[in-house]
Scaffold this motif. Structure first.
Motif, PDB file in Angstrom:
ATOM      1  N   THR A  20     -35.156  11.872   9.382  1.00  0.00           N
ATOM      2  CA  THR A  20     -34.821  13.265   9.120  1.00  0.00           C
ATOM      3  C   THR A  20     -33.451  13.408   8.476  1.00  0.00           C
ATOM      4  OG1 THR A  20     -34.088  13.467  11.424  1.00  0.00           O
ATOM      5  CG2 THR A  20     -36.302  14.215  10.917  1.00  0.00           C
ATOM      6  N   SER A  21     -32.433  12.765   9.030  1.00  0.00           N
ATOM      7  CA  SER A  21     -31.094  12.913   8.471  1.00  0.00           C
ATOM      8  C   SER A  21     -30.994  12.163   7.152  1.00  0.00           C
ATOM      9  CB  SER A  21     -30.045  12.377   9.439  1.00  0.00           C
ATOM     10  OG  SER A  21     -30.082  10.961   9.489  1.00  0.00           O
ATOM     11  N   SER A  22     -30.070  12.623   6.296  1.00  0.00           N
ATOM     12  CA  SER A  22     -29.891  11.985   4.993  1.00  0.00           C
ATOM     13  C   SER A  22     -29.518  10.514   5.134  1.00  0.00           C
ATOM     14  CB  SER A  22     -28.810  12.714   4.194  1.00  0.00           C
ATOM     15  OG  SER A  22     -29.219  14.015   3.858  1.00  0.00           O
ATOM     16  N   GLU A  23     -28.549  10.232   6.007  1.00  0.00           N
ATOM     17  CA  GLU A  23     -28.075   8.854   6.152  1.00  0.00           C
ATOM     18  C   GLU A  23     -29.174   7.936   6.658  1.00  0.00           C
ATOM     19  OE1 GLU A  23     -24.354   6.368   8.175  1.00  0.00           O
ATOM     20  OE2 GLU A  23     -24.625   8.517   8.558  1.00  0.00           O
ATOM     21  N   SER A  24     -29.889   8.369   7.692  1.00  0.00           N
ATOM     22  CA  SER A  24     -30.970   7.563   8.234  1.00  0.00           C
ATOM     23  C   SER A  24     -32.079   7.376   7.214  1.00  0.00           C
ATOM     24  CB  SER A  24     -31.526   8.225   9.497  1.00  0.00           C
ATOM     25  OG  SER A  24     -32.666   7.544   9.967  1.00  0.00           O
ATOM     26  N   GLY A  74     -23.232  14.284   1.858  1.00  0.00           N
ATOM     27  CA  GLY A  74     -22.263  13.784   2.820  1.00  0.00           C
ATOM     28  C   GLY A  74     -22.211  12.272   2.890  1.00  0.00           C
ATOM     29  N   SER A  75     -23.146  11.597   2.218  1.00  0.00           N
ATOM     30  CA  SER A  75     -23.162  10.133   2.170  1.00  0.00           C
ATOM     31  C   SER A  75     -23.337   9.693   0.720  1.00  0.00           C
ATOM     32  CB  SER A  75     -24.312   9.566   3.006  1.00  0.00           C
ATOM     33  OG  SER A  75     -24.199   9.950   4.363  1.00  0.00           O
ATOM     34  N   ALA A  76     -22.507   8.747   0.295  1.00  0.00           N
ATOM     35  CA  ALA A  76     -22.627   8.243  -1.072  1.00  0.00           C
ATOM     36  C   ALA A  76     -23.958   7.527  -1.246  1.00  0.00           C
ATOM     37  CB  ALA A  76     -21.476   7.293  -1.383  1.00  0.00           C
ATOM     38  N   PHE A  77     -24.572   7.707  -2.395  1.00  0.00           N
ATOM     39  CA  PHE A  77     -25.824   7.023  -2.676  1.00  0.00           C
ATOM     40  C   PHE A  77     -25.548   5.620  -3.207  1.00  0.00           C
ATOM     41  CE2 PHE A  77     -27.449  11.509  -3.658  1.00  0.00           C
ATOM     42  CZ  PHE A  77     -27.956  11.660  -2.388  1.00  0.00           C
ATOM     43  N   ASP A  78     -26.419   4.699  -2.858  1.00  0.00           N
ATOM     44  CA  ASP A  78     -26.341   3.318  -3.330  1.00  0.00           C
ATOM     45  C   ASP A  78     -27.360   3.172  -4.462  1.00  0.00           C
ATOM     46  OD1 ASP A  78     -25.914   0.643  -3.677  1.00  0.00           O
ATOM     47  OD2 ASP A  78     -27.043   0.024  -1.907  1.00  0.00           O
ATOM     48  N   TRP A  79     -26.927   3.462  -5.679  1.00  0.00           N
ATOM     49  CA  TRP A  79     -27.835   3.540  -6.819  1.00  0.00           C
ATOM     50  C   TRP A  79     -28.322   2.163  -7.242  1.00  0.00           C
ATOM     51  CZ3 TRP A  79     -29.510   8.195  -8.539  1.00  0.00           C
ATOM     52  CH2 TRP A  79     -28.775   9.326  -8.157  1.00  0.00           C
ATOM     53  N   GLN A  80     -29.607   2.075  -7.522  1.00  0.00           N
ATOM     54  CA  GLN A  80     -30.207   0.821  -7.986  1.00  0.00           C
ATOM     55  C   GLN A  80     -31.481   1.148  -8.744  1.00  0.00           C
ATOM     56  OE1 GLN A  80     -30.943  -2.011  -4.847  1.00  0.00           O
ATOM     57  NE2 GLN A  80     -32.090  -3.413  -6.165  1.00  0.00           N
ATOM     58  N   ILE A  81     -31.721   0.439  -9.826  1.00  0.00           N
ATOM     59  CA  ILE A  81     -32.961   0.621 -10.580  1.00  0.00           C
ATOM     60  C   ILE A  81     -33.626  -0.730 -10.797  1.00  0.00           C
ATOM     61  CG2 ILE A  81     -31.918   0.453 -12.891  1.00  0.00           C
ATOM     62  CD1 ILE A  81     -33.932   2.738 -13.691  1.00  0.00           C
ATOM     63  N   THR A  82     -34.943  -0.744 -10.716  1.00  0.00           N
ATOM     64  CA  THR A  82     -35.739  -1.945 -10.960  1.00  0.00           C
ATOM     65  C   THR A  82     -36.721  -1.650 -12.084  1.00  0.00           C
ATOM     66  OG1 THR A  82     -35.581  -2.647  -8.646  1.00  0.00           O
ATOM     67  CG2 THR A  82     -37.376  -3.595  -9.961  1.00  0.00           C
TER      68      THR A  82
END
Length: 258
Positions: A20-24, A74-82
């Motif tokens: 539910t939470s963004s971080e989780s 509220g949490s930075a995204f860890d961007w990645q593309i495949t």
């Protein structure tokens, strides 16, 4: 490849239950994404150093810091593309937290320019920063997990939804991304690409390509219409924000030449 796709669906479905939470949600999404990438590596379909893959990475690297500026989670995204090699799949999709996939078929079949590729990636990034996946949380967490996989499928611009329809009947009722979500992603995506130095005038040509392709290929147009705005609606929506995007683009171009 069909077996691999089914496996990905199962992993996404069960590993994202209860988020539910963004971080989780982002953490679980990242784990599922990595398992999917590892599985695709085993099938030998992940593009790493090909000219096409390097081109995608260049555009992606330029755009995602710009998209991140719109992140209010509220949490930075860890961007990645495949980049997945599949000439028959014309699609791209995202998962919460900045995880993205694009198929070689989308770039090759539509002969995308860098500007058009940038718009597709920026559109998908807009879905991420607006947390459209998270917004699909429903009363039932199981229904949410099914819907989240639907989000992954339907964020594809040509609509990579076949497996979701078969495995999740709820998909037909609870659309993964609403038309409002799609239109919002169109608007923000145009601004992101413009700030990245890509010409927003490419939008009209891209959507013409997309809808012409969809209309000529195995009923994709009907699938596209079920989850995405009509061409005229999309064109009018983009026209509203195009002047702003062009101002940003001209400013970016001027800044790079000064």
């Amino acid at each position: 490849m069909r077996y691999a796709r089914f496996w990905v669906v199962v992993v996404l479905l069960f590993s994202l239950l209860g988020c539910t939470s963004s971080e989780s949600l982002n953490q679980r999404s990242a784990k599922s994404y990595q398992r999917m990438v590892n599985q695709m590596e085993m099938f030998g379909v992940v593009e790493h150093d090909s000219e096409l893959a390097l081109r995608v990475q260049r555009v992606f690297t330029r755009l995602h810091p710009i998209a991140e500026k719109s992140n209010q989670s509220g949490s930075a995204f860890d961007w990645q593309i495949t980049v997945l090699r599949n000439p028959k799949e014309a699609g791209a999709w995202t998962m919460p937290g900045g995880k993205m996939v694009i198929y070689t078929g989308l770039i090759e079949v539509l002969k995308l320019s860098d500007d058009e590729l940038a718009l597709i990636l920026a559109h998908e990034m807009a879905h991420v920063v607006k947390e459209h996946g998270k917004h699909q949380v429903n009363i039932s967490r199981a229904s949410y997990a099914l819907g989240l996989f639907g989000s992954v499928a339907a964020s594809s611009l040509v609509n990579y939804a076949g497996s979701a329809v078969v495995l999740a009947p709820e998909y037909a009722v609870n659309k993964p991304y609403s038309r409002n979500n799609e239109l919002e992603a169109d608007r923000l995506g145009l601004l992101i690409m413009a700030e990245g130095g890509y010409n927003p005038n490419a939008a009209k040509a891209l959507w013409t390509k997309m809808y012409e392709f969809s209309g000529d290929n195995n009923g994709f147009l009907r699938q596209l219409a079920s989850t995405h705005p009509a061409y005229a609606e999309r064109e009018a929506n983009l026209a509203e924000v195009l002047p702003q995007a062009l101002d940003i683009y001209r400013h970016t171009q001027q800044a790079t030449t000064d």
